[in-house]
Design a protein around this motif. Structure first.
Motif, PDB file in Angstrom:
ATOM      1  N   PHE A   1      -4.311  -0.458  -8.623  1.00 44.98           N
ATOM      2  CA  PHE A   1      -3.785   0.064  -8.056  1.00 44.98           C
ATOM      3  C   PHE A   1      -5.189   0.019  -6.420  1.00 44.98           C
ATOM      4  O   PHE A   1      -4.159  -0.644  -5.311  1.00 44.98           O
ATOM      5  N   TYR A   2      -6.680   0.216  -6.730  1.00 44.60           N
ATOM      6  CA  TYR A   2      -7.590  -0.167  -5.487  1.00 44.60           C
ATOM      7  C   TYR A   2      -7.205  -1.057  -5.039  1.00 44.60           C
ATOM      8  O   TYR A   2      -7.581  -2.034  -3.713  1.00 44.60           O
TER       9      TYR A   2
ATOM     10  N   PRO B   1      -6.882  -4.777   0.802  1.00 45.46           N
ATOM     11  CA  PRO B   1      -6.843  -5.506   1.802  1.00 45.46           C
ATOM     12  C   PRO B   1      -6.295  -5.032   3.188  1.00 45.46           C
ATOM     13  O   PRO B   1      -6.937  -4.942   4.473  1.00 45.46           O
ATOM     14  N   THR B   2      -5.514  -3.531   2.728  1.00 45.25           N
ATOM     15  CA  THR B   2      -4.819  -2.502   3.928  1.00 45.25           C
ATOM     16  C   THR B   2      -6.492  -2.116   4.787  1.00 45.25           C
ATOM     17  O   THR B   2      -6.489  -1.884   5.641  1.00 45.25           O
ATOM     18  N   PHE B   3      -6.645  -2.030   3.458  1.00 45.70           N
ATOM     19  CA  PHE B   3      -8.852  -1.050   3.752  1.00 45.70           C
ATOM     20  C   PHE B   3      -9.309  -1.816   4.561  1.00 45.70           C
ATOM     21  O   PHE B   3     -10.227  -1.536   5.421  1.00 45.70           O
TER      22      PHE B   3
ATOM     23  N   PHE C   1      -8.561  -4.344   5.987  1.00 46.49           N
ATOM     24  CA  PHE C   1      -8.787  -4.205   7.730  1.00 46.49           C
ATOM     25  C   PHE C   1      -9.747  -2.725   8.499  1.00 46.49           C
ATOM     26  O   PHE C   1      -9.511  -3.230   9.738  1.00 46.49           O
ATOM     27  N   ALA C   2      -8.450  -2.116   7.765  1.00 53.52           N
ATOM     28  CA  ALA C   2      -8.805  -0.658   8.631  1.00 53.52           C
ATOM     29  C   ALA C   2     -10.251  -0.055   8.946  1.00 53.52           C
ATOM     30  O   ALA C   2     -10.495  -0.270   9.699  1.00 53.52           O
TER      31      ALA C   2
ATOM     32  N   LEU D   1      -4.633  -3.165  -4.730  1.00 54.05           N
ATOM     33  CA  LEU D   1      -3.957  -4.039  -4.384  1.00 54.05           C
ATOM     34  C   LEU D   1      -3.680  -2.979  -2.952  1.00 54.05           C
ATOM     35  O   LEU D   1      -3.380  -3.759  -1.958  1.00 54.05           O
ATOM     36  N   LEU D   2      -4.184  -1.944  -2.925  1.00 54.95           N
ATOM     37  CA  LEU D   2      -5.497  -0.844  -1.149  1.00 54.95           C
ATOM     38  C   LEU D   2      -5.363  -1.539  -1.008  1.00 54.95           C
ATOM     39  O   LEU D   2      -6.105  -1.818   0.209  1.00 54.95           O
TER      40      LEU D   2
ATOM     41  N   ALA E   1     -12.712  -2.694   8.900  1.00 61.32           N
ATOM     42  CA  ALA E   1     -12.936  -3.895  10.087  1.00 61.32           C
ATOM     43  C   ALA E   1     -12.828  -3.603  11.007  1.00 61.32           C
ATOM     44  O   ALA E   1     -12.900  -4.079  12.154  1.00 61.32           O
TER      45      ALA E   1
ATOM     46  N   SER F   1       0.689  -1.163  -0.038  1.00 65.78           N
ATOM     47  CA  SER F   1      -0.029   0.088   0.136  1.00 65.78           C
ATOM     48  C   SER F   1       0.868   1.413   0.285  1.00 65.78           C
ATOM     49  O   SER F   1       0.637   2.021  -1.132  1.00 65.78           O
TER      50      SER F   1
ATOM     51  N   GLN G   1      -1.438  -1.400  11.012  1.00 68.30           N
ATOM     52  CA  GLN G   1      -0.966  -1.387  10.349  1.00 68.30           C
ATOM     53  C   GLN G   1      -0.063   0.768   9.200  1.00 68.30           C
ATOM     54  O   GLN G   1       0.610   0.843   8.975  1.00 68.30           O
TER      55      GLN G   1
END
Lengths: 274, 314
Positions: free
Chosen positions: B33-34, B39-41, B43-44, B36-37, B46, A90, A148
Motif C-alpha cells: 500500500f505504501y 509516487p503521489t507523496f 510529488f506532494a 503504491l502511494l 517535492a 492512490s 493530484q
C-alpha cells in the motif's frame, strides 16, 4: 391570457440570452475577424469583416506558434497521464484498504487543496533552477504531475461507493491489489478519470505565470506564452498576431467538441475546488 | 460489509492470509500500500510540502540563487514599509470586492435564464460553456487590444462621435484597474455559470410544482424557492471567488505589468512574481508568498468555521 403571459416571458428570456451571448462572443468574433486583416484593413476597419481576407496571416503565425503548441500538447499529455495514473491508484488504495496511518496520509493529501500553487511560486522556482531544469519541458511537466489532490479526493469517493461484491470474485481468485485496480476499478471509473483528465489539461493549458518564469525560451515555450511574446517582442503584422491567438485556442476547442459531455463534467467537478 | 472494514488490523483479511500478522508479515501485508502511494507523496513533498516550508523559512533570509543569509524579520519590515504593498493590497481588495458582486449576479442571471428557457436550452448551455474553453491568456489578449489606443473601444467611441471619451484605457490611472476588472464582461460564460445551472437543475420538481399549483409567478418562484435552495452554491462560489482573486495576477501581468506607474494595477501576486523576475530577490518574494498564504489560510478557515456554525443552527 396566462398562456400569452408565459409566451411573452419566454420571448424576454430568449432576447436577454441573445444579448448576453452577443456581448460574450463579440471579443472572440472580433479576434477571428482581425486575424484575417492586413495592416491597412486592421487600422481602418478593425470591427467587422473586410475583404479580401488575408489568410496568409495564419501562415506567418503558424511558423511561430507550431512549436509552442506542440510543447503544450506534449506537456499536457505527459503530465496528465502521469498525474492521473498516480492519483487514481492512490485513490483506490485509500478507498478500498485499511492500513496503519491511512487516514493521516489521506488528510495530508486533502490539505493540499488549501495550498494554492501561486503562493509556492518562489520556492518552486528555486527548486527548478537548482536542478537546472529551467527552459526545459521538465520545468513544466514535473510540477504539473503534482496536481493530484483533487483527482484523489474525487476518485476516492467514487471507489468508496463501489459495491464490495464487484471485487469478491476477484479476491477469491487471488487477484492482487494492482489487478483489482486495473481489471475492475479503473475500467468502471473511466468516465470520472476522463473528466478529471480534461480538467487537468484545461488547467495546464491555461497556466501563464509559471511557464513565463521557467520556460521563456524557444525550446520550452508554451502556446499562451508564445502568443504574448510573438505580439510584444517580434512585432508581427497585427493581423498575424491575432491569428496566433486563434491558433493558441484551437487545440482546446477541438478537444471540447470531441469530448463535450466529459469536458463539461470535468469543468463542473473541477470548479467546485476552483 | 465493506472490504475496507473486513481487512481491519487483526481481523481476517484477504488476500494476504488469515492469521494474525507478525512483523515481517505486516511489512508484506501493508508495504504494498505504501509503495503504491509513494509516487503521489513523492510529488506532494517535492512540489507542495518542501516549497511551503522552504518558502516560510526563506522569508526570514536574504535569498538569491547562490546564497542564503539569515536576516530575521527584515523582509517583512521592508514589505510593510513599502508603499507598493499597500497599493497592491488596495487594488486587490477592489478586484475581490467587485468580483464578489459579479459572481452573485451575472452568472446567476445567465444560469437562471438558461434553466427556464424552453427552446434550445442545450444550445444555450453549450454557447455559455464554449468561451471557458478558450485559454484565459487569449481572452486577456483580445481585451488588451480592445483597450488599446487604436483598439476596439476607442474605435467604437469615434464611430459614434464621442471622440473626447477616447483614451488609453490601460495607461490611464483613472481607468486601468477598472479595465482589468471588466475583462470578460458580462461574466456569464464561466465555471460559475455551470455550477449555478447544475444547482438549479437539481431542485426537485415536486417543490416547484407545489408553488405552481399555488399560482406563484415565475419571478416569485425564483426568489422565494429557487434562490434559497441554491444558497449553498452561492456561498461556495463567493468563497472560491475570494480565494481565487486574492492570489491571481495573470490579467495585470499580461495587460499592464502592474502599471500605469509602478502600482496602478499591482496586486500582491504580481508583486511576488516581479521580485523573482525583475530582482531575483527570492527572500522578499518568499515573504510576500508567505503573507499571501497566511491570509488565504485564514480566509479558508474562517469559511469552514462559518459553514460549521451555519450547519449547527439549521
Amino acid at each position: 391570457m396566462k398562456r400569452l403571459h408565459r409566451r411573452a416571458g419566454q420571448w424576454v428570456i430568449q432576447l436577454v440570452l441573445l444579448m448576453l451571448a452577443f456581448i460574450t462572443f463579440a471579443p472572440l468574433v472580433t479576434l477571428l475577424s482581425l486575424s484575417v486583416k492586413d495592416i491597412y484593413q486592421f487600422n481602418v476597419a478593425p470591427m467587422g469583416l473586410t475583404f479580401p481576407m488575408r489568410f496568409e496571416n495564419y501562415t506567418l503565425a503558424w511558423k511561430f506558434m507550431a512549436e509552442p503548441i506542440w510543447h503544450n500538447i506534449l506537456v499536457a499529455t505527459v503530465a496528465t497521464l502521469a498525474s492521473l495514473s498516480m492519483a487514481s491508484i492512490s485513490a483506490f488504495v485509500f478507498a478500498r484498504f485499511r492500513f496503519p496511518g491511512r487516514d493521516l496520509l489521506f488528510f495530508a493529501i486533502m490539505i493540499l487543496l488549501f495550498i494554492p500553487n501561486t503562493v509556492l511560486l518562489v520556492p518552486t522556482y528555486q527548486l527548478i533552477i537548482s536542478f537546472s531544469l529551467q527552459n526545459t519541458l521538465w520545468a513544466l511537466i514535473l510540477p504539473y504531475c503534482a496536481l493530484q489532490a483533487l483527482a484523489i479526493v474525487v476518485l476516492r469517493t467514487f471507489f468508496l461507493e463501489m459495491p464490495d461484491e464487484l471485487f469478491d470474485a476477484a479476491i477469491v481468485d487471488g487477484a492482487s491489489v494492482v489487478q483489482q485496480f486495473t481489471a475492475i476499478a479503473a475500467p468502471l471509473a473511466k468516465p470520472v478519470i476522463g473528466a478529471m483528465a480534461i480538467f487537468q489539461v484545461w488547467v495546464i493549458w491555461n497556466d501563464y505565470a509559471w511557464p513565463s518564469l521557467v520556460a521563456n525560451a524557444p525550446q520550452a515555450r508554451t502556446a499562451a506564452l508564445a502568443l504574448i511574446v510573438f505580439n510584444d517582442f517580434t512585432m508581427p503584422a497585427p493581423g498575424a498576431g491575432m491569428a496566433a491567438g486563434v491558433l493558441a485556442a484551437l487545440p482546446m476547442l477541438v478537444l471540447f467538441f470531441a469530448t463535450m459531455r466529459t469536458f463539461i463534467a470535468g469543468l463542473t467537478a473541477g470548479a467546485i475546488k476552483g | 460489509m465493506r472490504q475496507s472494514e473486513r481487512s481491519a488490523v487483526g481481523e481476517p483479511s484477504f488476500p494476504y492470509g488469515q492469521r494474525r500478522a507478525g512483523i515481517m508479515q505486516g511489512v508484506r501485508r501493508y508495504g504494498l500500500f505504501y509503495l503504491l502511494l509513494a509516487p503521489t507523496f513523492l510529488f506532494a513533498i517535492a512540489f507542495y510540502y518542501y516549497p511551503l516550508l522552504s518558502g516560510i523559512y526563506h522569508s526570514f533570509t536574504y535569498w538569491d540563487i547562490k546564497r542564503t543569509v539569515w536576516v530575521g524579520l527584515d523582509n517583512y519590515a521592508r514589505l510593510f514599509a513599502d508603499p507598493a504593498t499597500a497599493a497592491a493590497w488596495r487594488n486587490m481588495a477592489l478586484i475581490v470586492g467587485s468580483q464578489m458582486i459579479v459572481v452573485l449576479t451575472f452568472p446567476l442571471l445567465g444560469a437562471a435564464l438558461v434553466h427556464h428557457v424552453r427552446r434550445g436550452q442545450y444550445w444555450w448551455r453549450v454557447a455559455f460553456v464554449l468561451p471557458i474553453v478558450v485559454p484565459a491568456t487569449v481572452i486577456v489578449f483580445v481585451w488588451r487590444w480592445f483597450y488599446g489606443v487604436d483598439g476596439g473601444i476607442n474605435y467604437l467611441l469615434r464611430l459614434v462621435g464621442m471622440e473626447e471619451l477616447t483614451r488609453a484605457w490601460l495607461g490611464d490611472p483613472a481607468t486601468a484597474l477598472w479595465a482589468i476588472i471588466f475583462v470578460g464582461f458580462p461574466w456569464v460564460a464561466g465555471l460559475n455559470f455551470l455550477i449555478y445551472l447544475a444547482a438549479l437543475q437539481s431542485i426537485p420538481e415536486e417543490v416547484l410544482d407545489a408553488a405552481r399549483v399555488d399560482g406563484a409567478t415565475a419571478l416569485r418562484t425564483f426568489f422565494q424557492i429557487e434562490l434559497p435552495m441554491i444558497r449553498p452554491q452561492m456561498s461556495l462560489l463567493l468563497m472560491l471567488t475570494i480565494i481565487y482573486y486574492l492570489r491571481s495576477f495573470d490579467a495585470p501581468l499580461i495587460m499592464t505589468n502592474g502599471g500605469p506607474g509602478t502600482t496602478g494595477t499591482l496586486v500582491p501576486g504580481l508583486q511576488m512574481y516581479r521580485s523573482i523576475r525583475d530582482e531575483l530577490d527570492l527572500g522578499y518574494g518568499s515573504a510576500i508568498g508567505t503573507l499571501l498564504f497566511g491570509v488565504l489560510l485564514a480566509v479558508s478557515l474562517l469559511n469552514l468555521a462559518i459553514r460549521q456554525r451555519l450547519e449547527k443552527t439549521v
